[in-house]
Scaffold this motif. Structure first.
Motif, mmCIF file in Angstrom:
data_model
loop_
_atom_site.group_PDB
_atom_site.id
_atom_site.type_symbol
_atom_site.label_atom_id
_atom_site.label_comp_id
_atom_site.label_asym_id
_atom_site.label_seq_id
_atom_site.Cartn_x
_atom_site.Cartn_y
_atom_site.Cartn_z
ATOM 1 N N LEU A 1 11.313 4.866 11.671
ATOM 2 C CA LEU A 1 11.393 4.038 10.729
ATOM 3 C C LEU A 1 12.231 2.766 11.106
ATOM 4 O O LEU A 1 13.376 2.808 11.598
ATOM 5 C CB LEU A 1 12.142 4.729 9.493
ATOM 6 C CG LEU A 1 11.075 5.553 8.405
ATOM 7 C CD1 LEU A 1 11.978 6.188 7.413
ATOM 8 C CD2 LEU A 1 10.037 4.812 8.118
ATOM 9 N N LEU A 2 11.721 1.461 10.832
ATOM 10 C CA LEU A 2 12.246 0.202 11.224
ATOM 11 C C LEU A 2 12.668 -0.433 9.943
ATOM 12 O O LEU A 2 11.632 -0.821 9.057
ATOM 13 C CB LEU A 2 11.365 -0.477 12.057
ATOM 14 C CG LEU A 2 12.073 -1.631 12.567
ATOM 15 C CD1 LEU A 2 13.302 -1.540 13.427
ATOM 16 C CD2 LEU A 2 11.050 -2.523 13.636
ATOM 17 N N THR A 3 13.947 -0.703 9.656
ATOM 18 C CA THR A 3 14.355 -1.239 8.089
ATOM 19 C C THR A 3 15.590 -2.094 8.320
ATOM 20 O O THR A 3 16.537 -1.732 9.082
ATOM 21 C CB THR A 3 14.304 0.042 7.231
ATOM 22 O OG1 THR A 3 14.558 -0.655 5.848
ATOM 23 C CG2 THR A 3 15.439 0.896 7.363
ATOM 24 N N ALA A 4 15.738 -2.828 7.476
ATOM 25 C CA ALA A 4 16.968 -3.558 7.023
ATOM 26 C C ALA A 4 17.914 -2.758 6.031
ATOM 27 O O ALA A 4 19.073 -2.927 5.822
ATOM 28 C CB ALA A 4 16.747 -4.810 6.346
ATOM 29 N N LYS A 5 17.526 -1.495 5.376
ATOM 30 C CA LYS A 5 17.994 -0.530 4.788
ATOM 31 C C LYS A 5 19.074 0.194 5.742
ATOM 32 O O LYS A 5 18.474 0.861 6.407
ATOM 33 C CB LYS A 5 17.236 0.389 3.919
ATOM 34 C CG LYS A 5 16.449 -0.377 2.727
ATOM 35 C CD LYS A 5 15.419 0.672 2.250
ATOM 36 C CE LYS A 5 14.683 0.082 1.091
ATOM 37 N NZ LYS A 5 15.385 0.168 -0.322
ATOM 38 N N GLY B 1 0.870 -1.378 -0.132
ATOM 39 C CA GLY B 1 0.032 0.170 0.015
ATOM 40 C C GLY B 1 0.847 1.184 0.079
ATOM 41 O O GLY B 1 0.978 1.871 -1.133
ATOM 42 N N LEU B 2 1.305 1.491 1.177
ATOM 43 C CA LEU B 2 2.402 2.774 1.246
ATOM 44 C C LEU B 2 3.473 2.127 1.944
ATOM 45 O O LEU B 2 3.430 1.417 3.071
ATOM 46 C CB LEU B 2 1.646 3.893 2.066
ATOM 47 C CG LEU B 2 0.655 4.638 1.204
ATOM 48 C CD1 LEU B 2 -0.075 5.541 2.503
ATOM 49 C CD2 LEU B 2 1.169 5.484 0.320
ATOM 50 N N ALA B 3 4.734 2.583 1.571
ATOM 51 C CA ALA B 3 5.909 2.347 2.303
ATOM 52 C C ALA B 3 6.263 3.366 3.330
ATOM 53 O O ALA B 3 5.401 4.302 3.511
ATOM 54 C CB ALA B 3 7.236 2.468 1.254
ATOM 55 N N GLY B 4 6.892 2.803 4.638
ATOM 56 C CA GLY B 4 7.177 3.811 5.598
ATOM 57 C C GLY B 4 7.381 5.391 5.460
ATOM 58 O O GLY B 4 6.730 6.308 5.818
ATOM 59 N N PRO B 5 8.399 5.646 4.350
ATOM 60 C CA PRO B 5 8.729 6.759 4.082
ATOM 61 C C PRO B 5 7.522 7.585 3.489
ATOM 62 O O PRO B 5 7.384 8.771 3.741
ATOM 63 C CB PRO B 5 9.683 6.831 3.207
ATOM 64 C CG PRO B 5 10.559 5.531 3.354
ATOM 65 C CD PRO B 5 9.384 4.263 3.724
ATOM 66 N N ILE C 1 19.346 6.200 4.977
ATOM 67 C CA ILE C 1 19.053 6.908 6.274
ATOM 68 C C ILE C 1 18.710 8.314 6.022
ATOM 69 O O ILE C 1 17.611 8.983 6.490
ATOM 70 C CB ILE C 1 20.381 6.862 7.174
ATOM 71 C CG1 ILE C 1 20.511 5.483 7.701
ATOM 72 C CG2 ILE C 1 20.156 7.812 8.482
ATOM 73 C CD1 ILE C 1 21.657 5.239 8.420
ATOM 74 N N VAL C 2 19.237 8.956 5.133
ATOM 75 C CA VAL C 2 19.154 10.511 4.593
ATOM 76 C C VAL C 2 17.721 10.385 3.983
ATOM 77 O O VAL C 2 16.770 11.422 4.252
ATOM 78 C CB VAL C 2 20.141 11.059 3.677
ATOM 79 C CG1 VAL C 2 19.728 12.210 3.016
ATOM 80 C CG2 VAL C 2 21.468 11.349 4.527
ATOM 81 N N THR C 3 17.384 9.560 3.102
ATOM 82 C CA THR C 3 16.014 9.356 2.779
ATOM 83 C C THR C 3 15.072 9.238 3.465
ATOM 84 O O THR C 3 13.918 9.996 3.369
ATOM 85 C CB THR C 3 16.045 8.095 1.300
ATOM 86 O OG1 THR C 3 16.966 8.506 0.382
ATOM 87 C CG2 THR C 3 14.558 8.242 0.824
ATOM 88 N N GLY C 4 15.083 8.628 4.503
ATOM 89 C CA GLY C 4 14.203 8.247 5.589
ATOM 90 C C GLY C 4 13.834 9.336 6.611
ATOM 91 O O GLY C 4 12.675 9.684 6.889
ATOM 92 N N LEU C 5 14.742 10.217 6.703
ATOM 93 C CA LEU C 5 14.943 11.049 7.746
ATOM 94 C C LEU C 5 14.142 12.549 6.667
ATOM 95 O O LEU C 5 13.293 13.081 7.385
ATOM 96 C CB LEU C 5 16.234 11.691 8.368
ATOM 97 C CG LEU C 5 16.756 10.617 9.132
ATOM 98 C CD1 LEU C 5 18.143 11.132 9.744
ATOM 99 C CD2 LEU C 5 15.690 10.341 10.496
ATOM 100 N N GLN C 6 14.653 12.533 5.488
ATOM 101 C CA GLN C 6 13.963 13.505 4.695
ATOM 102 C C GLN C 6 12.572 13.335 4.391
ATOM 103 O O GLN C 6 11.940 14.259 4.017
ATOM 104 C CB GLN C 6 14.960 13.810 3.456
ATOM 105 C CG GLN C 6 16.144 14.248 3.703
ATOM 106 C CD GLN C 6 17.025 14.530 2.404
ATOM 107 O OE1 GLN C 6 16.585 14.053 1.415
ATOM 108 N NE2 GLN C 6 18.020 15.540 2.622
ATOM 109 N N ASP D 1 13.272 9.413 13.421
ATOM 110 C CA ASP D 1 14.455 8.521 13.894
ATOM 111 C C ASP D 1 14.387 7.322 13.068
ATOM 112 O O ASP D 1 13.477 7.201 12.238
ATOM 113 C CB ASP D 1 14.123 7.997 15.526
ATOM 114 C CG ASP D 1 15.458 7.888 15.958
ATOM 115 O OD1 ASP D 1 16.355 7.735 15.356
ATOM 116 O OD2 ASP D 1 15.431 7.718 17.198
ATOM 117 N N TYR D 2 15.400 6.582 13.125
ATOM 118 C CA TYR D 2 15.650 5.301 12.186
ATOM 119 C C TYR D 2 16.123 4.389 12.930
ATOM 120 O O TYR D 2 17.367 4.746 13.389
ATOM 121 C CB TYR D 2 16.798 6.050 11.152
ATOM 122 C CG TYR D 2 16.781 5.250 9.893
ATOM 123 C CD1 TYR D 2 16.066 5.625 8.605
ATOM 124 C CD2 TYR D 2 17.810 4.037 9.800
ATOM 125 C CE1 TYR D 2 16.299 4.712 7.494
ATOM 126 C CE2 TYR D 2 17.991 3.324 8.644
ATOM 127 C CZ TYR D 2 16.965 3.639 7.580
ATOM 128 O OH TYR D 2 17.374 3.159 6.347
#
Length: 198
Positions: free
Chosen positions: A80-84, A57-61, A90-95, A100-101
């Protein structure tokens, strides 16, 4: 405190839910990104959320981005909780709007510490919002008189903006939230009594 877990893998979801329940969080579960987004926009939405990156459906970011587009006084704290694990991820997730990550497989102590940071920040936001509400309430009840008041030295009337002379109490009532209760001071009482006896 209520916390949302958005995780499509049933085993990971169960481990997270049981871990957080042991730490005295009230757990709300979502199995995909759309469910998570709905849960975080409800009237009684959790203020703390752990979102898996890869979900149907929708990814976490994407959930983070959509939530950050909504103006709110009380934004959720999003982890965000991820294996990436690359720096770019990390930058993509925070942006995207995450606060937090955390890397999978997560360390329980690290997760707990990061959740405590989120809970502390939410508590500070709640306190600040309460203080702002108190100040707004106080300001709504106050109108200030400022500057020099042109007052007659003889009759004590005040000149308004259009050269109209009015009683002090009328002027103050129009320019402040003050209310008046009328009585007579002892000196005026004695003077009025003396005049009545004449």
């Amino acid at each position: 405190m209520r916390i949302l877990i958005a995780e499509d893998d049933p085993i990971s979801r169960r481990i997270l839910a049981e871990t957080l329940s042991r730490w005295d969080y009230e757990v709300v579960v979502a199995t995909d990104g759309v469910e998570a987004l709905d849960a975080l926009q409800g009237a009684d939405a959790p203020r703390l959320a752990v979102l898996d990156w890869m979900m149907p459906g929708l990814a976490g970011p994407d959930v983070c981005k959509r939530l950050r587009e909504i103006e709110t006084v009380s934004p959720a704290y999003l982890i965000l909780l991820t294996a990436k694990g690359s720096k770019e991820d990390i930058v993509t997730g925070l942006q995207s709007g995450a606060d937090d990550y955390i890397m999978k497989p997560f360390d329980r102590h690290e997760l707990r510490a990061r959740l405590q940071v989120g809970a502390r920040l939410i508590s500070l936001q709640n306190h600040l919002a309460a203080r702002v509400a108190e100040l707004q309430e106080a300001l709504s009840q106050v109108k200030q008189l400022q500057g020099i008041l042109p007052i007659c030295a003889h009759c004590k009337r005040i000149r308004g903006g259009t050269d109209y002379w009015q009683q002090v109490e009328d002027y103050i009532a129009a320019h402040s939230a003050a209310q008046f209760s009328h009585s007579i001071c002892p000196a005026c009482f004695d003077s009025a009594l003396a005049q009545a006896r004449r």
